[in-house]
Every structure is written in C-alpha cells, then in structure tokens.
Design an enzyme around this catalytic site. Structure first.
Site, mmCIF file in Angstrom:
data_model
loop_
_atom_site.group_PDB
_atom_site.id
_atom_site.type_symbol
_atom_site.label_atom_id
_atom_site.label_comp_id
_atom_site.label_asym_id
_atom_site.label_seq_id
_atom_site.Cartn_x
_atom_site.Cartn_y
_atom_site.Cartn_z
ATOM 1 N N CYS A 271 0.828 -1.220 0.000
ATOM 2 C CA CYS A 271 0.000 0.000 0.000
ATOM 3 C C CYS A 271 0.853 1.258 0.000
ATOM 4 O O CYS A 271 0.831 2.044 -0.933
ATOM 5 C CB CYS A 271 -0.898 0.042 1.233
ATOM 6 S SG CYS A 271 -1.764 -1.447 1.558
HETATM 7 N N1 SAJ Z 1 7.166 2.370 8.211
HETATM 8 C C1 SAJ Z 1 8.185 3.206 8.624
HETATM 9 N N2 SAJ Z 1 7.928 4.089 9.635
HETATM 10 C C2 SAJ Z 1 6.696 4.166 10.232
HETATM 11 C C3 SAJ Z 1 5.672 3.307 9.786
HETATM 12 C C4 SAJ Z 1 5.920 2.414 8.779
HETATM 13 O O1 SAJ Z 1 9.296 3.158 8.112
HETATM 14 O O2 SAJ Z 1 6.523 4.974 11.148
HETATM 15 C C5 SAJ Z 1 7.418 1.447 7.106
HETATM 16 C C6 SAJ Z 1 7.212 0.007 7.480
HETATM 17 O O3 SAJ Z 1 8.406 -0.557 7.972
HETATM 18 C C7 SAJ Z 1 6.791 -0.621 6.155
HETATM 19 C C8 SAJ Z 1 6.077 0.510 5.424
HETATM 20 O O4 SAJ Z 1 6.480 1.718 6.088
HETATM 21 O O5 SAJ Z 1 7.916 -1.009 5.403
HETATM 22 C C9 SAJ Z 1 4.568 0.388 5.467
HETATM 23 O O6 SAJ Z 1 4.238 0.170 6.802
HETATM 24 P P1 SAJ Z 1 2.726 0.385 7.381
HETATM 25 O O7 SAJ Z 1 2.835 0.327 8.870
HETATM 26 O O8 SAJ Z 1 2.118 1.568 6.792
HETATM 27 O O9 SAJ Z 1 1.994 -0.951 6.968
HETATM 28 P P2 SAJ Z 1 1.209 -1.379 5.689
HETATM 29 O O10 SAJ Z 1 1.960 -1.161 4.435
HETATM 30 O O11 SAJ Z 1 0.752 -2.747 5.983
HETATM 31 O O12 SAJ Z 1 -0.011 -0.359 5.650
HETATM 32 C C10 SAJ Z 1 -1.262 -0.814 6.079
HETATM 33 C C11 SAJ Z 1 -2.251 0.136 5.473
HETATM 34 N N3 SAJ Z 1 -3.552 -0.458 5.585
HETATM 35 C C12 SAJ Z 1 -4.382 -0.345 4.535
HETATM 36 O O13 SAJ Z 1 -4.095 0.230 3.504
HETATM 37 C C13 SAJ Z 1 -5.707 -1.000 4.700
HETATM 38 C C14 SAJ Z 1 -2.231 1.473 6.193
HETATM 39 O O14 SAJ Z 1 -3.368 2.241 5.807
HETATM 40 C C15 SAJ Z 1 -2.271 1.282 7.679
HETATM 41 O O15 SAJ Z 1 -2.252 2.557 8.322
HETATM 42 C C16 SAJ Z 1 -1.052 0.486 8.084
HETATM 43 O O16 SAJ Z 1 -1.245 -0.824 7.491
HETATM 44 C C17 SAJ Z 1 -0.924 0.354 9.588
HETATM 45 O O17 SAJ Z 1 -1.334 1.317 10.283
HETATM 46 O O18 SAJ Z 1 -0.362 -0.651 10.024
#
Ligand code: SAJ
Length: 436
Positions: A271
C-alpha cells in the site's frame, strides 16, 4: 423495501468475493460467520487448492478458520460463471505499479472483463481495491452499459476501500472494529451498501464514489509523506550526532499536535509505497505536479542506499572493504512480525550489496516455513540462515532491517562484529553499533 435490501437483512443473498488474498479472504470469513452464503473466486489455483485442503496461506488466518468456513458452506472456484447466480459481487484484486511507477489496472480491467458476461439485474457490484478517483466508474460503467443495465436502478455500483491491515491483531475485519468507508453511484446504491456492510462493521458514508476513492489514498499518502519527513529528520539528526528516536520519544509527550512516525530503511508493502504514485499519476491528468508527495516518496526510496552508506562507513572504521565483506541482513519482510516481502527494503538492500559482489545472507524466522522460500532465495541471490552464535561470528557486519520481535537481540549484540541498526533496537551507545 427494496428486493435486495430484504434479502440482505434476511441473510438470503449469495456473495461472490473476487480475489481471495489478504483482503478478500478475511472478508469471506466475516460474511460467512454472519450467516451469508459466500463464494471465493480466484485465478490462482494454488489458493483454491489450499482452501479445499483446509490450509490457510495467510499468516494472520489459522487453517482452523478455513476448516470452519468450509463447514459453513464456503465454496471456492476459478470459474466466473458463478457470478450469474449471486446477488453481491465484491472485487478485491491488487492494484500494483508498473516499473515506471504508473498504476497497473490490469487486474481490475481483467476482472471487469470476466464478470461482464455474467452480471444481471438486481445485483450489487462493489469494488474494494485501492484505485485512483474515477476508476470505479471508468472500469465498471461500460460493462453495465454493454449489458443495458442502468446503475442505481437495475444494478447497484458501490466503492468501499479495503482497510485490512495484515498482522494487526487489534483492528481486524474479523473483529468488525475497522469502520468501512462506503459510497455508491446513487442513493439506492449507498443505501444497499450500508445495509450490507453494517452487518459486519461500523460504516462511514461519503457523498460520492470519487470521495471514497480519494479518502483511501488520503489515508495512505498521509503515512508515506510522514515517514518520508521523519526519514529526512533522521538524516539531519545523524549528521548532528543526535538520536532521532530519543527526540521522537520526547516529542510524543506533547499531548496534541504530534503523531509519531519512525525512521526506517525505506517503505515496503502493498500500500504505502504504491498509493502515492496512484494519486500523482491521476493528479498529472489534471495538470497538477504533486511535488511534495513525489519528493517524500523519493526520500523513502533513498533509504536503502543510506543504510548501505552507513554500512560502508562502519566497515571502513574497521579497515574493511564492502566488496570483501560478508554481510547478514536481519529481517527480510517489509514490516516486523510479518512474512510478507512485497516491496521490502531488505530486498533493495540485498540487490545493492549483490552489485558490490559481497557475500550476502539473511535471517528471517517468518520465512523459514514459507513454501516459496527457495524461490525467494534464488530471486534475491541470498540464503536464509539460522541465527546462532556460530553463524553470527562468520559475518563482518549485520544490518537490522526488519525488527521482528522474536529476534534474540542480546545474541545479535554479543556476537556481531558490527551492527547497522535501521530500527533503533540497539539503543545502547556501543562502538560497533551504527544508527542508519
Ligand atoms: N514504516 C516506517 N515508519 C513508520 C511506519 C511504517 O518506516 O513509522 C514502514 C514500514 O516498515 C513498512 C512501510 O512503512 O515497510 C509500510 O508500513 P505500514 O505500517 O504503513 O503498513 P502497511 O503497508 O501494511 O499499511 C497498512 C495500510 N492499511 C491499509 O491500507 C488498509 C495502512 O493504511 C495502515 O495505516 C497500516 O497498514 C498500519 O497502520 O499498520
């Protein structure tokens, strides 16, 4: 009361979910548990066979749930003919990017193409995939027209973005505690969508389909730019010999106006690295240059190389050259406690290291039972190894890319010669630890 509305309330409708991956499968299970007849449709025969063998292929779904779903009458198939005998069709197919960072809508168009021969009056068609504003109508109105079906009258067109968060144990479809944005082509469509989705979760109605499509992108681009921001703050803090994580921890004490994001080795997943480019592609069609969004994506994109630069410095300090070194990558999935490697920064880091001809291995406990591990190792030219004293001692440096909770951090700290820490797990100030 509308015919379809009555059938939904009386649980007499049949639902077909197209795409039974990490979004579609939990949705099937949720509707089944609520007493609906559900068909899962997927072109991936492995998924179909796995379900029939009562085996889950999603880390967060136990095989026992698949067994229970089958006992509730769950049926899976790769034959789209079933569409002609259901009342509700929910499309949950991927919307990745092409190599040139433009949206790959081929899964959506292929699905529209497949269902166009089977759709009929009194059906509701719902799209859940993340797409650019306008895409639902662009891909689905033509097939309604071709079948002389009037949207809002003969059939009901709805958009409700998926909000499945793989690995999140607190907020899940199964618990029904993730509010669902819904909208539709007409009032009737929205009303029917509300009747359906309110059976499984809280709903949030918005006025138009485009607003719902835009809201989903707003949610995820918000994350991408804030992660880009905090990654740039990390570069500044490291240069000034300040620990960015200590600063974030302190900033979090502000009870308003600050939401913590954490620097890392770059963005992974299906995403966050993708959605900004879906939006910028569409914005360009309106003559808009989304410089800020694209710049933050570029900063995130540069983080794997930054980790390598820190590694080079660390090796230099111990009189070693990168191309003569043996490097261990700790964690290969895109985020901690997950087995999903899509767009993982670890893979980017390994491919850069491979270019330096250094010997690269990785250790990821979440991958060891994955059937496709061999293929992953072949594709990235790196082998998965067990984390133990003997192995750790073999490497000139370890890079912590994905900080799984079940890593033995004391063992890593004790037996690694150098640690490049991309996740601030080793916040002790030891000479051999380099913050990246
Ligand atoms: N990441 C960082 N720093 C942060 C948060 C994330 O580097 O502060 C990185 C993670 O390591 C990863 C990437 O960003 O590589 C994405 O991480 P994510 O926590 O956003 O997880 P995702 O990709 O699984 O995003 C999903 C999304 N859900 C949907 O689209 C339904 C997002 O909207 C959610 O907010 C997110 O999960 C979540 O909150 O976990």
């Amino acid at each position: 009361m509308h015919y379809l509305k009555k059938k939904i309330i009386n649980k007499k409708i049949k639902i077909a979910v197209i795409g039974i991956g990490y979004v579609g499968l939990p949705l099937c299970l949720r509707f089944l548990k609520k007493g609906y007849k559900v068909y899962g449709i997927d072109r991936d025969k492995q998924k179909i066979d796995s379900i029939k063998r009562k085996k889950s292929y999603i880390a967060s779904i136990d095989s026992k749930e698949i067994k229970h779903a089958l006992s509730l009458g769950f049926q899976v198939t790769n034959n789209f003919k079933i569409i002609s005998s259901v009342d509700v069709i929910i499309v949950c197919v991927p919307t990745p990017l092409y190599k040139n960072k433009t949206p790959d809508m081929s899964y959506i168009s292929e699905t529209a193409n497949k269902i166009k021969n089977y759709i009929k009056k009194k059906q509701m068609i719902i799209l859940e995939s993340t797409i650019y504003p306008g895409a639902t109508e662009e891909f689905f109105l033509p097939i309604l027209k071709k079948n002389k079906l009037v949207p809002g009258k003969d059939v009901f067109l709805v958009y409700s973005p998926e909000r499945e968060d793989p690995g999140n144990k607190n907020f899940t479809i199964a618990k029904g505690n993730i509010p669902k944005i819904i909208s539709g082509f007409s009032f009737n469509c929205i009303d029917l969508a509300e009747t359906l989705y309110s059976r499984i979760t809280k709903i949030v109605k918005v006025s138009t389909i485009k607003t719902a499509e835009f809201t989903k992108l707003l949610e995820n681009v918000y994350r991408s730019i804030n992660i880009g921001f905090v990654n740039e703050m990390k570069l500044i803090a490291n240069k000034m010999d300040i620990n960015i994580h200590e600063a974030i921890k302190a900033a979090k004490t502000k009870p308003f106006g600050f939401h913590a994001f954490y620097p890392g080795p770059g963005l992974g997943g299906h995403c966050i690295p993708v959605d900004p480019f879906i939006l910028t592609w569409k914005a360009k069609k309106f003559g808009l240059m989304t410089r800020f969004i694209e710049l933050s994506a570029k900063i995130n994109d540069g983080m794997p190389q930054y980790a390598i630069d820190v590694l080079k410095k660390a090796l230099h300090d111990t009189k070693k050259k990168l191309n003569k070194s043996k490097i261990l990558i700790l964690g290969i999935s895109y985020k901690k406690n997950s087995d999903d490697i899509r767009e993982s920064p670890s893979i980017r880091i390994i491919s850069i290291l491979n270019k330096f001809k250094c010997k690269v291995f990785f250790s990821d406990p979440f991958l060891k039972n994955k059937p496709e591990l061999r293929n992953i190792e072949k594709k990235i030219h790196a082998k998965n190894i067990i984390l133990n004293v003997r192995n750790l001692k073999k490497f000139d440096a370890s890079i912590l890319v994905t900080d799984h909770d079940n890593f033995d951090y004391n063992l890593i700290k004790k037996y690694s010669k150098i640690i490049v820490d991309c996740r601030n797990r080793f916040n002790k100030k030891l000479n051999k630890i380099y913050l990246a």
